[in-house]
Design an enzyme around this catalytic site. Structure first.
Site, PDB file in Angstrom:
ATOM      1  N   SER A 136       0.858  -1.185   0.000  1.00 31.54           N
ATOM      2  CA  SER A 136       0.000   0.000   0.000  1.00 31.54           C
ATOM      3  C   SER A 136       0.898   1.241   0.000  1.00 31.54           C
ATOM      4  O   SER A 136       1.751   1.382   0.867  1.00 31.54           O
ATOM      5  CB  SER A 136      -0.878  -0.060   1.252  1.00 31.54           C
ATOM      6  N   LYS A 162      -1.167  -0.856  -4.366  1.00 29.37           N
ATOM      7  CA  LYS A 162      -2.388  -0.112  -3.993  1.00 29.37           C
ATOM      8  C   LYS A 162      -1.987   1.334  -3.745  1.00 29.37           C
ATOM      9  O   LYS A 162      -1.050   1.601  -3.001  1.00 29.37           O
ATOM     10  CB  LYS A 162      -2.974  -0.757  -2.739  1.00 29.37           C
ATOM     11  N   LYS A 164      -3.067   5.080  -2.409  1.00 25.86           N
ATOM     12  CA  LYS A 164      -4.033   5.845  -1.621  1.00 25.86           C
ATOM     13  C   LYS A 164      -4.467   7.038  -2.459  1.00 25.86           C
ATOM     14  O   LYS A 164      -3.612   7.693  -3.089  1.00 25.86           O
ATOM     15  CB  LYS A 164      -3.365   6.331  -0.336  1.00 25.86           C
ATOM     16  N   ASP A 189      -7.317   3.083  -2.920  1.00 23.44           N
ATOM     17  CA  ASP A 189      -8.022   3.110  -1.630  1.00 23.44           C
ATOM     18  C   ASP A 189      -8.307   4.559  -1.256  1.00 23.44           C
ATOM     19  O   ASP A 189      -7.389   5.366  -1.114  1.00 23.44           O
ATOM     20  CB  ASP A 189      -7.147   2.456  -0.554  1.00 23.44           C
ATOM     21  N   GLU A 214     -11.284   0.866  -3.188  1.00 20.85           N
ATOM     22  CA  GLU A 214     -11.643   0.534  -1.820  1.00 20.85           C
ATOM     23  C   GLU A 214     -12.313   1.720  -1.136  1.00 20.85           C
ATOM     24  O   GLU A 214     -11.815   2.844  -1.222  1.00 20.85           O
ATOM     25  CB  GLU A 214     -10.336   0.190  -1.085  1.00 20.85           C
ATOM     26  N   ASP A 239     -14.191  -1.759   2.944  1.00 18.42           N
ATOM     27  CA  ASP A 239     -13.239  -1.998   4.035  1.00 18.42           C
ATOM     28  C   ASP A 239     -13.909  -1.527   5.333  1.00 18.42           C
ATOM     29  O   ASP A 239     -14.532  -2.322   6.040  1.00 18.42           O
ATOM     30  CB  ASP A 239     -11.937  -1.239   3.737  1.00 18.42           C
ATOM     31  N   LYS A 263     -10.086  -7.395   7.504  1.00 16.74           N
ATOM     32  CA  LYS A 263      -9.072  -7.044   8.511  1.00 16.74           C
ATOM     33  C   LYS A 263      -9.571  -7.643   9.819  1.00 16.74           C
ATOM     34  O   LYS A 263     -10.631  -7.235  10.311  1.00 16.74           O
ATOM     35  CB  LYS A 263      -8.981  -5.529   8.673  1.00 16.74           C
ATOM     36  N   GLY A 291      -4.302  -4.607   5.869  1.00 11.06           N
ATOM     37  CA  GLY A 291      -3.225  -4.435   6.846  1.00 11.06           C
ATOM     38  C   GLY A 291      -3.430  -3.153   7.613  1.00 11.06           C
ATOM     39  O   GLY A 291      -4.091  -2.225   7.129  1.00 11.06           O
TER      40      GLY A 291
HETATM   41  O1  NPG Z   1       0.370  -2.420   4.752  1.00  8.16           O
HETATM   42  O2  NPG Z   1      -0.380  -2.536   6.774  1.00  8.16           O
HETATM   43  C1  NPG Z   1      -0.293  -1.999   5.675  1.00  8.16           C
HETATM   44  C2  NPG Z   1      -1.079  -0.730   5.447  1.00  8.16           C
HETATM   45  C3  NPG Z   1      -2.186  -0.966   4.505  1.00  8.16           C
HETATM   46  O3  NPG Z   1      -3.162   0.959   3.575  1.00  8.16           O
HETATM   47  C4  NPG Z   1      -3.121   0.201   4.490  1.00  8.16           C
HETATM   48  N1  NPG Z   1      -3.876   0.332   5.565  1.00  8.16           N
HETATM   49  O4  NPG Z   1      -6.884   2.053   5.143  1.00  8.16           O
HETATM   50  O5  NPG Z   1      -6.342   0.041   4.793  1.00  8.16           O
HETATM   51  C5  NPG Z   1      -6.081   1.152   5.214  1.00  8.16           C
HETATM   52  C6  NPG Z   1      -4.727   1.447   5.795  1.00  8.16           C
HETATM   53  C7  NPG Z   1      -4.676   1.754   7.250  1.00  8.16           C
HETATM   54  C8  NPG Z   1      -3.459   1.933   7.830  1.00  8.16           C
HETATM   55  C9  NPG Z   1      -5.795   1.844   8.008  1.00  8.16           C
HETATM   56  C10 NPG Z   1      -3.357   2.199   9.159  1.00  8.16           C
HETATM   57  C11 NPG Z   1      -5.676   2.123   9.350  1.00  8.16           C
HETATM   58  C12 NPG Z   1      -4.480   2.285   9.914  1.00  8.16           C
END
Ligand code: NPG
Length: 369
Positions: A136, A162, A164, A189, A214, A239, A263, A291
């Site tokens: 990500s 991915k 953001k 996302d 997402e 999500d 998750k 994640g």
């Molecule tokens: O690789 O762990 C990872 C991060 C993946 O983008 C990611 N997580 O919105 O999904 C999400 C985001 C996130 C990160 C959400 C931290 C909440 C806390």
């Protein structure tokens, strides 16, 4: 198995690089670690994925510690002899707090499986020895920086990217990355950054053959996602809106999502995650493992889950080095774009206690009465 005591420890780990999303920028990961001790001599570890501030979900680190101390752990102690399969029902009278509940269930499951000599993967029903890794990529200050970061991950072997996005950082960066890497599996996302009024704008992502978009809209706007799905060609993947088996069932019935990101923290644990996985398999809906900047403790369990047969898309299950210079467990090292599922009992990774001591900001032991 009885829980004798639970150690609640808050740690802070600096991230390798800042991670910016539409809800804020993370420079470090603060999180709550749980270590439970049982009367049978086994130890169970877990991490609570709540963030330091309630920006992604209503939960946050210190609130998690509070709800565990005041409500969740006393209920567990009162119940007495317990198995992981009973934990969710015991805590059910208390509403919400999925991430806190997930952490308690996971630590108990870890201790239980260590006693029984079973790995998380075998227990959850994993069918693969390795999982494909996606990564990500946060919002960067410039397009050049984005290209640099994506190039690095692709050269390391990640199998899916991915990006953001948010209003003002969407069509252009996504278009450039797609043009540079026409064949890489690519998804975006939005973390709820758009509204129902943005459907014409989001339609401009259609030409980039994305795997999915997402959570474009607010977590409570499930109907809005169903309406958007009729307007755009990119498949929608929920999500934040999916917080339980019931919410997954409803979102699928409404056709608000055709792919689901699971998750374990967000849905209240690994056992609920398996139920959502099973529902999706029955409904022919692909799932993938999200994640939340986990340390090796949460990552180990996530990788076991991601090895279940319905996880047909690469997850945000990246190598430890994507996040941290030094992990608090034996690091997860990617080989050929994949991570190996741990096979030792429980979560199956060794915890680096000395390092954990160094980065601990608070520690409290809650002893069963
Ligand atoms: O690789 O762990 C990872 C991060 C993946 O983008 C990611 N997580 O919105 O999904 C999400 C985001 C996130 C990160 C959400 C931290 C909440 C806390």
């Amino acid at each position: 198995m009885r829980i004798k005591n639970v150690e609640l420890r808050i740690i802070k780990l600096p991230l390798v690089r800042p991670f910016r999303t539409s809800f804020g920028t993370q420079y470090e990961r603060e999180l709550l670690l749980l270590k439970i001790n049982t009367n049978e001599g086994s130890e169970g570890w877990s991490e609570c994925v709540a963030m330091s501030e309630p920006l992604y979900s209503p939960e946050y680190t210190h609130a998690s510690q509070d709800v565990m101390e005041r409500f969740l752990l006393p209920k567990i102690f009162e119940f007495g002899d317990i198995r992981a399969e009973e934990v969710a029902d015991v805590m059910r009278p208390f509403l919400g707090h999925q991430m806190s509940k997930a952490a308690i269930e996971s630590a108990i499951l870890d201790a239980q499986l260590k006693l029984e000599g079973i790995s998380f993967g075998s227990y959850l029903g994993s069918t693969r020895e390795e999982v494909d890794c996606g990564v990500s990529v946060g919002i960067t200050p410039t397009i050049e920086k984005l290209v640099e970061e994506v190039s690095l991950y692709i050269s390391e072997g990640y199998r899916r990217i991915k990006l953001k996005i948010e209003p003002g950082w969407d069509i252009e960066p996504v278009g450039i990355i797609r043009e540079m890497w026409p064949d890489i599996p690519l998804q975006v996302d939005a973390n709820q950054a758009y509204t129902r009024a943005d459907s014409a704008h989001l339609k401009k992502l259609d030409p980039f053959s994305l795997l999915l978009i997402e959570q474009p809209l607010n977590e409570h706007d499930v109907l809005g996602h169903a309406m958007l799905a009729k307007e755009i060609a990119t498949p929608i993947c929920l999500d934040e809106s999916i917080t339980s088996l019931e919410s997954a069932r409803d979102a699928l019935a409404l056709k608000a999502t055709t792919i689901i990101n699971i998750k374990p923290g967000r849905v209240g644990g690994y056992l609920e995650s398996v139920k959502i996985h099973d529902l999706c398999v029955e409904s022919n809906i692909p799932v993938w493992c999200g994640g939340m900047l986990e340390t090796g403790i949460g990552r180990a369990a996530n990788i076991a889950l991601a090895a279940l047969p319905g996880f047909t898309l690469p997850g945000d299950t990246s190598a430890s080095s994507r996040y941290y210079h030094r992990d608090i467990t034996t690091p997860f090292v990617m080989e050929n774009g994949r991570l190996r599922v741990p096979t030792e009992p429980g979560i199956g990774v060794a915890v680096d206690l000395d390092f954990i001591e160094e980065i601990t900001t608070s520690r409290k032991v809650i002893v069963a009465p």
